[in-house]
Design a protein around this motif. Structure first.
Motif, PDB file in Angstrom:
ATOM      1  N   GLU A 173      54.640  26.507  62.431  1.00 27.73           N
ATOM      2  CA  GLU A 173      55.017  27.244  61.224  1.00 27.73           C
ATOM      3  C   GLU A 173      53.786  27.568  60.401  1.00 27.73           C
ATOM      4  O   GLU A 173      52.901  26.729  60.218  1.00 27.73           O
ATOM      5  CB  GLU A 173      56.004  26.423  60.386  1.00 27.73           C
ATOM      6  CG  GLU A 173      56.506  27.148  59.150  1.00 27.73           C
ATOM      7  CD  GLU A 173      57.490  26.315  58.345  1.00 27.73           C
ATOM      8  OE1 GLU A 173      58.004  26.839  57.331  1.00 27.73           O
ATOM      9  OE2 GLU A 173      57.733  25.140  58.703  1.00 27.73           O
ATOM     10  N   VAL A 174      53.748  28.800  59.894  1.00 33.35           N
ATOM     11  CA  VAL A 174      52.692  29.242  58.982  1.00 33.35           C
ATOM     12  C   VAL A 174      53.354  30.000  57.838  1.00 33.35           C
ATOM     13  O   VAL A 174      54.309  30.749  58.055  1.00 33.35           O
ATOM     14  CB  VAL A 174      51.664  30.152  59.690  1.00 33.35           C
ATOM     15  CG1 VAL A 174      50.512  30.474  58.753  1.00 33.35           C
ATOM     16  CG2 VAL A 174      51.139  29.510  60.966  1.00 33.35           C
ATOM     17  N   GLN A 175      52.850  29.802  56.634  1.00 37.14           N
ATOM     18  CA  GLN A 175      53.379  30.507  55.464  1.00 37.14           C
ATOM     19  C   GLN A 175      52.229  31.180  54.718  1.00 37.14           C
ATOM     20  O   GLN A 175      51.152  30.589  54.545  1.00 37.14           O
ATOM     21  CB  GLN A 175      54.102  29.526  54.530  1.00 37.14           C
ATOM     22  CG  GLN A 175      55.309  28.852  55.175  1.00 37.14           C
ATOM     23  CD  GLN A 175      55.891  27.743  54.320  1.00 37.14           C
ATOM     24  OE1 GLN A 175      55.217  27.180  53.458  1.00 37.14           O
ATOM     25  NE2 GLN A 175      57.156  27.421  54.561  1.00 37.14           N
ATOM     26  N   PHE A 176      52.463  32.402  54.280  1.00 35.11           N
ATOM     27  CA  PHE A 176      51.467  33.177  53.545  1.00 35.11           C
ATOM     28  C   PHE A 176      52.094  33.683  52.247  1.00 35.11           C
ATOM     29  O   PHE A 176      53.290  33.950  52.201  1.00 35.11           O
ATOM     30  CB  PHE A 176      51.016  34.395  54.357  1.00 35.11           C
ATOM     31  CG  PHE A 176      50.624  34.112  55.780  1.00 35.11           C
ATOM     32  CD1 PHE A 176      49.390  33.573  56.073  1.00 35.11           C
ATOM     33  CD2 PHE A 176      51.497  34.398  56.828  1.00 35.11           C
ATOM     34  CE1 PHE A 176      49.016  33.325  57.388  1.00 35.11           C
ATOM     35  CE2 PHE A 176      51.139  34.159  58.139  1.00 35.11           C
ATOM     36  CZ  PHE A 176      49.888  33.609  58.427  1.00 35.11           C
ATOM     37  N   TRP A 177      51.273  33.846  51.220  1.00 33.77           N
ATOM     38  CA  TRP A 177      51.796  34.377  49.959  1.00 33.77           C
ATOM     39  C   TRP A 177      50.716  35.151  49.211  1.00 33.77           C
ATOM     40  O   TRP A 177      49.520  34.953  49.415  1.00 33.77           O
ATOM     41  CB  TRP A 177      52.338  33.252  49.076  1.00 33.77           C
ATOM     42  CG  TRP A 177      51.276  32.327  48.540  1.00 33.77           C
ATOM     43  CD1 TRP A 177      50.615  32.402  47.342  1.00 33.77           C
ATOM     44  CD2 TRP A 177      50.726  31.183  49.208  1.00 33.77           C
ATOM     45  NE1 TRP A 177      49.696  31.390  47.219  1.00 33.77           N
ATOM     46  CE2 TRP A 177      49.751  30.618  48.343  1.00 33.77           C
ATOM     47  CE3 TRP A 177      50.962  30.558  50.447  1.00 33.77           C
ATOM     48  CZ2 TRP A 177      49.017  29.468  48.684  1.00 33.77           C
ATOM     49  CZ3 TRP A 177      50.224  29.429  50.785  1.00 33.77           C
ATOM     50  CH2 TRP A 177      49.275  28.892  49.911  1.00 33.77           C
ATOM     51  N   THR A 178      51.174  36.065  48.347  1.00 34.27           N
ATOM     52  CA  THR A 178      50.273  36.829  47.486  1.00 34.27           C
ATOM     53  C   THR A 178      50.992  37.227  46.204  1.00 34.27           C
ATOM     54  O   THR A 178      52.216  37.393  46.201  1.00 34.27           O
ATOM     55  CB  THR A 178      49.756  38.096  48.194  1.00 34.27           C
ATOM     56  OG1 THR A 178      48.847  38.802  47.323  1.00 34.27           O
ATOM     57  CG2 THR A 178      50.895  39.047  48.550  1.00 34.27           C
TER      58      THR A 178
END
Length: 455
Positions: free
Chosen positions: A193-198
């Motif tokens: 699992e990988v999570q990205f945000w901006t």
């Protein structure tokens, strides 16, 4: 190509290849951060500098001009004289153009390499023309406006043997290499699992086309609006588009995902060898035909890669935040405006938007890695991505974000926008460049082009 061009290119590559003999090299080939003795005056210094043309030299384009300032900037091209003024003033000897086609036609034999820092919709046309003329290219992120364009540029670059680089500068950072080395050493365990945000967009999205029923804005005298539109369908000028807010409009930009994912997703994409996803789906605030939504969550599914397990990668924009992984405490100091969690079975890597700051959580796992002293398995980049590209153009090591890497990466990023625009889960056949379960989505894989741009 003339014999002079061939000889000059041969000289640049040969000079770079003999860097082990500093006593006879011009000073411009010595290590950029180490002083050295003055070189004997046996070579013309200009012969060892790239002749660079810069397309798009205002705004972000000023960084490109500055990034190649130690080379020979022979031409500057911009459709807006006011935005370009600073670059023009700093380079009075460079020829000035508004139309890159005219510039490349007139100065083709005087140009070795080209930087492209235009709005997203105008990356492809100048890059394609330059590549077909045998010019090395550096193109801002996202590499292209559509998936088809990214595939086409990668293939054309390979066919023409030019040096390429996408302008996701974080790929040259130390942190990007640490992330890959930690993953390869098993420091965080298998990753599923990988999570990205901006916090992007920081410009208007979720809006309609400007209303001109009451008044029609006047085009500034310094701007050539038709050239700014370029390959895009004709529409009236409006300050809602230029100089910056074009990013939210589908005809010109790629929204928050296209703007930031080529930075934020990069370390995980490279470190995990993610390749092409098999499916993507999205939920978003209302979407229309004009602009990207104000916020979205996009989920990619990546298959297993050798011994590495499948990965679910989730993107959050519009200042939405993913849930904190178990390894990350609520009071941990990390960049809430943009970043990534790479979640392993043993620990989690926490990165900021450009992998300029990377750390493993919990802290006990970080300390264990520091004590282990994991070997540096991947070469470090001296200077930044501009310097890396310049060295490669002179015969040095291949750029890290060359189009063989950044082309497929951009395809993956932009696939998320297909899910956003269709509001469906899409199954993706990367080899065929085709959505297989909802054919109507394939209209967004490419686009229609205004005639006259060589596309």
């Amino acid at each position: 190509m003339t014999q002079t061009d061939v000889s000059r290119r041969h000289f640049i590559k040969t000079a770079a290849a003999v860097a082990a003999v500093p006593a006879v090299l011009p000073r411009v080939l010595q290590a950029q951060d180490e002083p050295g003795p003055s070189a004997p005056a046996i070579l013309n210094e200009d012969a060892n500098r790239l002749r660079v043309a810069c397309i798009g030299v205002g705004g972000r384009g000023r960084a490109a001009v500055d990034g190649v300032k130690n080379e020979k900037i022979v031409a500057l091209c911009d459709v807006d004289d006011e935005r370009a003024a600073e670059s023009y003033e700093a380079n009075p000897d460079a020829k000035r153009y508004r139309d890159f086609r005219t510039m490349l036609d007139e100065m083709g034999s005087e140009i070795d390499a080209v930087t492209i820092s235009t709005p997203d919709h105008m990356h492809f046309a100048p890059a394609l023309m330059a590549i077909r003329m045998g010019k090395h290219v550096l193109v801002e992120k996202p590499l292209t406006h559509t998936i088809w364009e990214a595939r086409k540029l990668r293939l054309e670059a390979g066919k023409n043997g030019v040096v390429t680089q996408m302008g996701n500068q974080g790929h040259a950072n130390e942190g990007t290499r640490l992330v890959r080395e930690w993953i390869e050493a098993g420091a965080i365990g298998p990753v599923r699992e990988v999570q990205f945000w901006t916090n992007r967009p920081i410009w208007p999205q979720g809006i309609d086309r400007p209303d001109h029923s009451r008044f029609i804005p006047v085009i500034p005298q310094t701007l050539d609006w038709d050239l700014w539109l370029g390959v895009a369908p004709r529409r009236p000028y409006d300050p809602a588009y230029v100089p910056f807010n074009w990013r939210g409009f589908w005809n010109f930009g790629t929204g928050a995902l296209g703007d930031m994912a080529c930075h934020i997703m990069d370390a995980a994409y490279w470190g995990l060898n993610l390749g092409a996803p098999t499916s993507v789906e999205a939920i978003a605030t209302p979407v229309n035909e004009e602009t990207a939504p104000t916020a979205s969550i996009v989920t990619y599914q990546f298959p297993a890669r050798g011994p590495m397990p499948p990965v679910t990668a989730t993107w959050y924009d519009g200042d939405l935040q993913p849930p904190l992984p178990a390894d990350v405490s609520p009071d941990q100091d990390f960049d809430r405006s943009g970043g990534a969690f790479i979640i392993g079975e043993k620990a989690t890597i926490v990165s900021n938007s450009y992998a300029g700051t990377v750390r493993i959580a919990p802290e006990s796992a970080m300390q264990e890695v520091l004590q282990t002293r994991i070997p540096k398995a991947h070469p470090r980049v001296k200077g930044g991505h501009f310097e890396e590209w310049i060295r490669a153009c002179k015969g040095g090591e291949m750029c890290g974000s060359n189009f063989d890497y950044s082309g497929p990466f951009t395809e993956t990023v932009l696939l998320g926008n297909l899910a956003v625009r269709t509001k469906r889960r899409l199954e993706w056949d990367s080899e065929k460049m085709e959505v297989t379960n909802f054919p109507d989505a394939n209209r967004f894989v490419t686009k229609q082009y205004q005639s006259g741009w060589g596309v």
